[in-house]
Scaffold this active site. Sequence first.
Site, PDB file in Angstrom:
ATOM      1  N   HIS A 124      48.919  23.091  90.123  1.00  0.00           N
ATOM      2  CA  HIS A 124      49.475  21.987  89.335  1.00  0.00           C
ATOM      3  C   HIS A 124      48.373  21.401  88.473  1.00  0.00           C
ATOM      4  O   HIS A 124      47.233  21.296  88.900  1.00  0.00           O
ATOM      5  CB  HIS A 124      50.041  20.895  90.261  1.00  0.00           C
ATOM      6  CG  HIS A 124      51.004  19.990  89.581  1.00  0.00           C
ATOM      7  ND1 HIS A 124      50.604  18.940  88.804  1.00  0.00           N
ATOM      8  CD2 HIS A 124      52.360  20.004  89.544  1.00  0.00           C
ATOM      9  CE1 HIS A 124      51.683  18.328  88.321  1.00  0.00           C
ATOM     10  NE2 HIS A 124      52.760  18.945  88.746  1.00  0.00           N
ATOM     11  N   ASP A 171      58.155  23.293  93.103  1.00  0.00           N
ATOM     12  CA  ASP A 171      59.034  24.459  92.940  1.00  0.00           C
ATOM     13  C   ASP A 171      58.941  25.450  94.096  1.00  0.00           C
ATOM     14  O   ASP A 171      59.728  26.392  94.163  1.00  0.00           O
ATOM     15  CB  ASP A 171      58.678  25.174  91.631  1.00  0.00           C
ATOM     16  CG  ASP A 171      59.012  24.309  90.429  1.00  0.00           C
ATOM     17  OD1 ASP A 171      58.142  24.092  89.574  1.00  0.00           O
ATOM     18  OD2 ASP A 171      60.153  23.803  90.377  1.00  0.00           O
TER      19      ASP A 171
END
Length: 437
Positions: A315, A372
């Site tokens: 991320h 996700d």
Amino acid sequence: MNPQVPTATEKPSAATTARLTLDGKDYDLPVVVGSEGERAIDIRKLRDTTGAVTLDPGYGNTGACLSAITFIDGDKGILQYRGYPIDELAEQASFLEVAYLLIYGKLPNANEWKAFSDLITRHTLLHEDMKKFFEGYPPHAHPMAILAAMVASLSTYYPDSANGTTDLNIARLVAKLPTIAAFSFKKSVGQPFVYPRNDLSYCGNFLNMMFSVPSEPFKISPVVERALNMLLILHADHEQNCSTSTVRMVGSSQANLFATIAAGIAALWGPLHGGANQEVIEMLEKIRADGGDYKKYVAMAKDKNSTFKLMGFGHRVYKNFDPRAKILKAAADDVLKALGVNDPMLEIAKNLEEIALRDEYFVSRKLYPNVDFYSGIIYRALGIPTDMFTVMFALGRLPGWIAQWKEMRDDPSSKINRPRQIYTGALKRPFVPLSAR
Ligand code: SDX
């Protein structure tokens, strides 16, 4: 401007400035300090005073705006919507309450809740003519393509040129997106559209439109309804991510709300962003089909000569656990157990996480599971098809996009976004006719 909505502070800290020295000249730049103590060097007058601009491809070091909507601390794994911790909202709130909170800046009181939820309930239908749009798509059309096209097309039925329609068009979007999503699924499986019902919750209505068939009305499981509510809340906003920045960019030209949100949907579709949840499941399926050898895929993800990435990992902001991934990992166990689903993907995902979190490659790069990584496993257990996963992300993110768009449009100082560049191409040269080339 809506007096209820707290706006970001504009007052730079009096305490500090940042000194820049360029060509032997010193420039003192104001430092803006946010309510959580984050600091930014205010360069709004940099080019006028120094003649130079900054360079930051990918904007990893650039604050695009002041915002009072969502706070993320990537090092501590903190996520708050309007100051409320994500785990409390996911556990106790309804998605529509969170949508109201993000868009209007406060949790609704009883009167505000009734007015907002009634408004949403009354606008879930699509204009009957919009059903015809679906006839033009091939059966295998990706539902994200349909979602983006249908949302942009809402502007042909509800022009926001008329004053005072903003709140009504916001409600229309929140109300109609699940209908469009469910209709795109029904189109893909060749079943008749199921119309929205006013007696169901926001999540229950979506599940009914997705899974009811004329011969057998869908029995809405409270476990499934609660899981969907939590999933939508976890995806509702995430400060200036790629699709939200797209919404601010497009909205800054004063394009209408529907066209602006359609642009956000398009940006979310990318596999590095919201499309990753579909990629994660396809990656897990590939590992299972390949005998479940997840260590082989971890090695591939580390191999510089391989383009393979561990989808659902890493991320730009979180350099610690994505708090949403933690909640989703626990929820995946609970939902699959409650539904009696035994999905081998969950074990493969847990094994991948366990080996990656011990591996120097991932540890040194602070690569952790993101939102996700586990969401697709829950969507699968709810019966959502893989190519609808990013649509589910969009359903969740819609109130965040709207809130960020509204915050920008309500700010009297906001201007059209127009970044600069540093030119590195050819210097001035005369045109050469074709005969001489
Ligand atoms: C979302 O911004 C948001 O807030 C987004 C989001 C939201 O709610 O809106 O949180 C939702 O988009 C989550 C991210 C979903 N995407 C994926 O899961 C795709 C896989 N992840 C990567 O593509 C990547 O981690 C990104 C895109 C998420 C972040 O990329 P960055 O910040 O640009 O980091 P990078 O690509 O420069 O990676 C740094 C290093 C590189 O190695 P080196 O060059 O240093 O040797 O880490 C490596 C990368 O190769 N790396 C990975 C990896 N992610 C980064 N290596 C293997 N597998 C991965 N998943």
